[in-house]
Design an enzyme around this catalytic site. Structure first.
Site, PDB file in Angstrom:
ATOM      1  N   THR A   1       0.861  -1.189   0.000  1.00 29.90           N
ATOM      2  CA  THR A   1       0.000   0.000   0.000  1.00 29.90           C
ATOM      3  C   THR A   1       0.902   1.246   0.000  1.00 29.90           C
ATOM      4  OG1 THR A   1      -0.101  -0.130   2.427  1.00 29.90           O
ATOM      5  CG2 THR A   1      -1.959  -1.056   1.213  1.00 29.90           C
TER       6      THR A   1
ATOM      7  N   CYS B   1       8.394   1.960   6.336  1.00 36.11           N
ATOM      8  CA  CYS B   1       7.216   2.060   7.214  1.00 36.11           C
ATOM      9  C   CYS B   1       7.073   3.395   7.927  1.00 36.11           C
ATOM     10  CB  CYS B   1       7.249   0.922   8.229  1.00 36.11           C
ATOM     11  SG  CYS B   1       7.422  -0.672   7.447  1.00 36.11           S
TER      12      CYS B   1
ATOM     13  N   THR C   1      -0.793  -2.480   5.855  1.00 32.70           N
ATOM     14  CA  THR C   1      -1.083  -1.248   6.599  1.00 32.70           C
ATOM     15  C   THR C   1      -1.984  -0.372   5.743  1.00 32.70           C
ATOM     16  OG1 THR C   1       1.029  -1.409   7.694  1.00 32.70           O
ATOM     17  CG2 THR C   1      -0.020   0.755   7.701  1.00 32.70           C
TER      18      THR C   1
ATOM     19  N   LEU D   1       6.120  -6.305  12.451  1.00 32.17           N
ATOM     20  CA  LEU D   1       7.405  -6.949  12.163  1.00 32.17           C
ATOM     21  C   LEU D   1       8.453  -5.913  11.801  1.00 32.17           C
ATOM     22  CD1 LEU D   1       6.013  -9.705   9.757  1.00 32.17           C
ATOM     23  CD2 LEU D   1       6.193  -9.792  12.261  1.00 32.17           C
TER      24      LEU D   1
ATOM     25  N   LEU E   1      15.163   5.074  21.524  1.00 31.72           N
ATOM     26  CA  LEU E   1      15.805   6.308  21.985  1.00 31.72           C
ATOM     27  C   LEU E   1      17.265   6.329  21.527  1.00 31.72           C
ATOM     28  CD1 LEU E   1      14.399   6.761  25.620  1.00 31.72           C
ATOM     29  CD2 LEU E   1      13.803   8.048  23.556  1.00 31.72           C
TER      30      LEU E   1
ATOM     31  N   ASN F   1       3.594   2.960  14.981  1.00 32.08           N
ATOM     32  CA  ASN F   1       4.749   3.434  14.207  1.00 32.08           C
ATOM     33  C   ASN F   1       4.981   4.930  14.416  1.00 32.08           C
ATOM     34  OD1 ASN F   1       5.443   0.973  13.227  1.00 32.08           O
ATOM     35  ND2 ASN F   1       4.817   1.335  11.118  1.00 32.08           N
TER      36      ASN F   1
ATOM     37  N   GLY G   1      20.638   8.800  15.783  1.00 34.13           N
ATOM     38  CA  GLY G   1      21.153   8.373  14.477  1.00 34.13           C
ATOM     39  C   GLY G   1      20.917   9.450  13.438  1.00 34.13           C
TER      40      GLY G   1
HETATM   41  C1  UGA Z   1       8.900  -0.663  11.858  1.00 33.93           C
HETATM   42  C2  UGA Z   1       8.294  -1.060  13.208  1.00 33.93           C
HETATM   43  O1  UGA Z   1       9.323  -1.127  14.192  1.00 33.93           O
HETATM   44  C3  UGA Z   1       7.600  -2.423  13.124  1.00 33.93           C
HETATM   45  O2  UGA Z   1       6.970  -2.726  14.374  1.00 33.93           O
HETATM   46  C4  UGA Z   1       6.531  -2.352  12.021  1.00 33.93           C
HETATM   47  O3  UGA Z   1       5.880  -3.599  11.850  1.00 33.93           O
HETATM   48  C5  UGA Z   1       7.192  -1.985  10.719  1.00 33.93           C
HETATM   49  O4  UGA Z   1       7.849  -0.701  10.868  1.00 33.93           O
HETATM   50  C6  UGA Z   1       6.101  -1.896   9.674  1.00 33.93           C
HETATM   51  O5  UGA Z   1       5.241  -1.021   9.780  1.00 33.93           O
HETATM   52  O6  UGA Z   1       6.014  -2.799   8.827  1.00 33.93           O
HETATM   53  P1  UGA Z   1      11.116  -1.279  10.506  1.00 33.93           P
HETATM   54  O7  UGA Z   1      10.697  -0.238   9.522  1.00 33.93           O
HETATM   55  O8  UGA Z   1      11.602  -2.581  10.018  1.00 33.93           O
HETATM   56  O9  UGA Z   1       9.914  -1.601  11.531  1.00 33.93           O
HETATM   57  O10 UGA Z   1      12.309  -0.626  11.305  1.00 33.93           O
HETATM   58  P2  UGA Z   1      12.708  -0.263  12.808  1.00 33.93           P
HETATM   59  O11 UGA Z   1      13.641  -1.272  13.315  1.00 33.93           O
HETATM   60  O12 UGA Z   1      11.550   0.063  13.651  1.00 33.93           O
HETATM   61  O13 UGA Z   1      13.544   1.077  12.531  1.00 33.93           O
HETATM   62  C7  UGA Z   1      12.970   2.172  11.798  1.00 33.93           C
HETATM   63  C8  UGA Z   1      13.951   3.301  11.675  1.00 33.93           C
HETATM   64  O14 UGA Z   1      14.173   3.911  12.934  1.00 33.93           O
HETATM   65  C9  UGA Z   1      15.352   2.882  11.184  1.00 33.93           C
HETATM   66  O15 UGA Z   1      15.810   3.838  10.264  1.00 33.93           O
HETATM   67  C10 UGA Z   1      16.201   2.879  12.426  1.00 33.93           C
HETATM   68  O16 UGA Z   1      17.557   3.126  12.179  1.00 33.93           O
HETATM   69  C11 UGA Z   1      15.559   4.022  13.203  1.00 33.93           C
HETATM   70  N1  UGA Z   1      15.756   3.923  14.655  1.00 33.93           N
HETATM   71  C12 UGA Z   1      15.175   2.922  15.351  1.00 33.93           C
HETATM   72  C13 UGA Z   1      16.501   4.892  15.301  1.00 33.93           C
HETATM   73  O17 UGA Z   1      17.037   5.840  14.685  1.00 33.93           O
HETATM   74  N2  UGA Z   1      16.638   4.815  16.661  1.00 33.93           N
HETATM   75  C14 UGA Z   1      16.073   3.815  17.385  1.00 33.93           C
HETATM   76  O18 UGA Z   1      16.235   3.824  18.634  1.00 33.93           O
HETATM   77  C15 UGA Z   1      15.329   2.850  16.713  1.00 33.93           C
END
Ligand code: UGA
Length: 464
Positions: free
Chosen positions: A102, A295, A138, A169, A285, A243, A288
């Site tokens: 989507t 997502c 989503t 996920l 937290l 999210n 970066g």
């Molecule tokens: C995210 C959500 O965490 C999942 O629960 C959700 O299912 C998914 O989107 C989705 O909607 O399908 P994802 O996009 O794989 O998952 O990535 P994350 O691990 O959550 O990280 C997202 C972004 O945030 C990355 O760029 C990561 O580097 C950044 N991030 C994450 C930070 O800068 N700091 C953090 O403490 C955590």
């Protein structure tokens, strides 16, 4: 006449759940595979013949640790099937998960539901008996109800229940997340939500969707994973807001990191202190270069657009969205200033192109605009990523692609660490003949240790 649902048939369904998953993208492939791992027979369906052929031959089109082994095991034991034949899958299954993409339309920021609508239209032609249709993609609030109406309009005889079952996920941890969920959200139509299976009314499809979903997720409920039953709209809101909330947390801590750099605070100590308060929690937290991926950026944009549609502006999420855009520009400035104010004709190594570690996904990866910004400022870029370079080559030009880290670091003026791949945290900069400036956008190193080694090191939100 609507197909009759006999008690024997319900019992059969419960003992031998068979599932069709429409769409073998990230969510569909992981969910379908994990559902087969739970013991159900699953048909993963996609229109893309080439993709299905590859999946049938054991090739996994995405980089997801643990997935390949799980696919192999379940294909071998006959529970996991890949096919383009939707009609056969649907006729053999009672539950249909829709996991099509989507993507947001670039002009409006609103999710494009055309794949979802096509799936419902195709299903409408195949509804000869009761089915539970589960929306896992989503989607904007109200979509499940809309899809129900679409199905009912297209096929007046269709006997079905509709469920919203958002996924949580994380790429790179998707198999683990599916098999170890924090919670499972099941959105039902209001009357289903209130109903218990009424054995005197076996033709009422409403109760069945709830019973079947509870049955599918029984392996988790027996492990005390919370299963939250709610209405369709709440389930859809939960996905967007989960999210969005996490994105707000990241944008917040990144802005506090900027403040720390001015007032000599240490963002990591601050994040630890904040996280120790159980009302805040430690997750998301980590500072970066800004959040990316397929997502967070897409979902916050969609929530903002939806709020505007209903004249209830989502200003906090909107601020996080803008903050994250600005973040990438701030990173470019930070790198330029670490390079004594100019990167013109300087060779800069960028380590990491994916939006985070453990994925080959570069969608909305901060590394991409950062590289483009540095190139616009005159830098020569050499890039390395352990898994995402072949995709990145489609989006970046005039880059020297390094085949390994050693090659990437050879003779460069500066090194930018953009992704937190574990191998980037074990680099021995001492071994490099010329000492490059290190700009660590993921805080992988200790500034004190780098200082002692005489390395010109820059990190985020703390003295370096
Ligand atoms: C995210 C959500 O965490 C999942 O629960 C959700 O299912 C998914 O989107 C989705 O909607 O399908 P994802 O996009 O794989 O998952 O990535 P994350 O691990 O959550 O990280 C997202 C972004 O945030 C990355 O760029 C990561 O580097 C950044 N991030 C994450 C930070 O800068 N700091 C953090 O403490 C955590």
């Amino acid at each position: 006449m609507k197909a009759e649902m006999t008690m024997a048939k319900i019992q059969k369904i419960e003992s031998e759940i068979k599932i069709t998953v429409i769409g073998t993208g990230y969510v569909g492939l992981v969910s379908g595979t994990c559902l087969s791992e739970l013991g159900y027979t699953v048909y993963c369906i996609d229109k893309d013949e080439e993709k299905i052929r590859k999946l049938q031959s054991g090739y996994i089109p995405i980089y997801e640790p643990g997935l390949e082994e799980l696919v192999r095991r379940n294909v071998e034991n006959g529970r996991l099937n890949f096919s383009t034949d939707l009609a056969s899958a649907v006729s053999d299954t009672t539950v249909i998960f829709i996991t099509v993409g989507t993507p947001n339309a670039p002009d409006t920021g609103r999710p494009n539901l055309s794949y979802m609508q096509s799936a419902i239209k195709e299903l409408a032609l195949l509804m000869t008996e009761y089915k539970t249709i589960v929306i896992k993609s989503t989607v904007p609030i109200g979509t499940a109800r809309e899809m129900k109406a679409l199905m009912a309009n297209l096929n007046l005889q269709a006997n079905f229940g509709i469920v919203s079952n958002p996924e949580f996920l994380r790429e790179g941890h998707a198999v683990y997340d599916f098999m170890n969920p924090d919670r499972i959200i099941l959105g039902f139509e209001d009357d289903v939500l209130k109903s218990n299976l009424d054995i005197n009314n076996l033709n009422d499809p409403k109760s069945h969707s709830k019973t079947i979903m509870e049955q599918i997720y029984a392996p988790f409920s027996t492990k005390n994973v919370p299963i939250l039953n709610t209405n369709l709209e709440s389930a859809e809101v939960i996905k967007y807001t989960a999210n969005s909330f996490l994105a707000v947390k990241i944008a917040f801590i990144n802005e506090v990191a900027n403040l720390c750099e001015k007032v000599d605070g240490n963002i990591e100590t601050i994040a630890t202190a904040l996280g120790l308060d159980p009302r805040i929690g430690p997750a998301y937290l980590k500072v970066g270069p800004g959040f990316g991926g397929s997502c967070f950026p897409k979902d916050i944009q969609a929530l903002v657009a939806l709020g505007n549609d209903y004249q209830v502006p989502q200003t906090i999420v909107e601020a996080a969205m803008h903050s994250n855009e600005t973040r990438k520009l701030q990173m470019i400035d930070k790198i330029i200033s670490a390079c004594r104010g100019t990167v013109d004709k300087k060779k800069i190594a960028v380590l990491g192109l994916s939006f985070k570690a453990n994925t080959d996904d570069i969608r909305d990866s901060p590394a991409i605009p950062i590289i483009k910004g540095l190139q616009a400022a005159g830098a020569d870029i050499v890039a390395y990523d352990p898994v995402s370079m072949s995709v990145a080559k489609l989006f970046l030009a005039h880059i020297e692609w390094a085949k390994d880290i050693e090659m990437a670091l050879k003779g460069v003026y500066a090194v930018v660490i953009a992704t937190e791949w574990p191998e980037f945290s074990r680099l021995d900069f001492d071994l490099l003949a010329a000492k490059p400036v290190i700009i660590d956008l993921r805080n992988l190193y200790e500034p004190d240790k780098m200082l002692k080694k005489g390395i010109n090191y820059h990190c985020i939100g703390k003295k370096s």
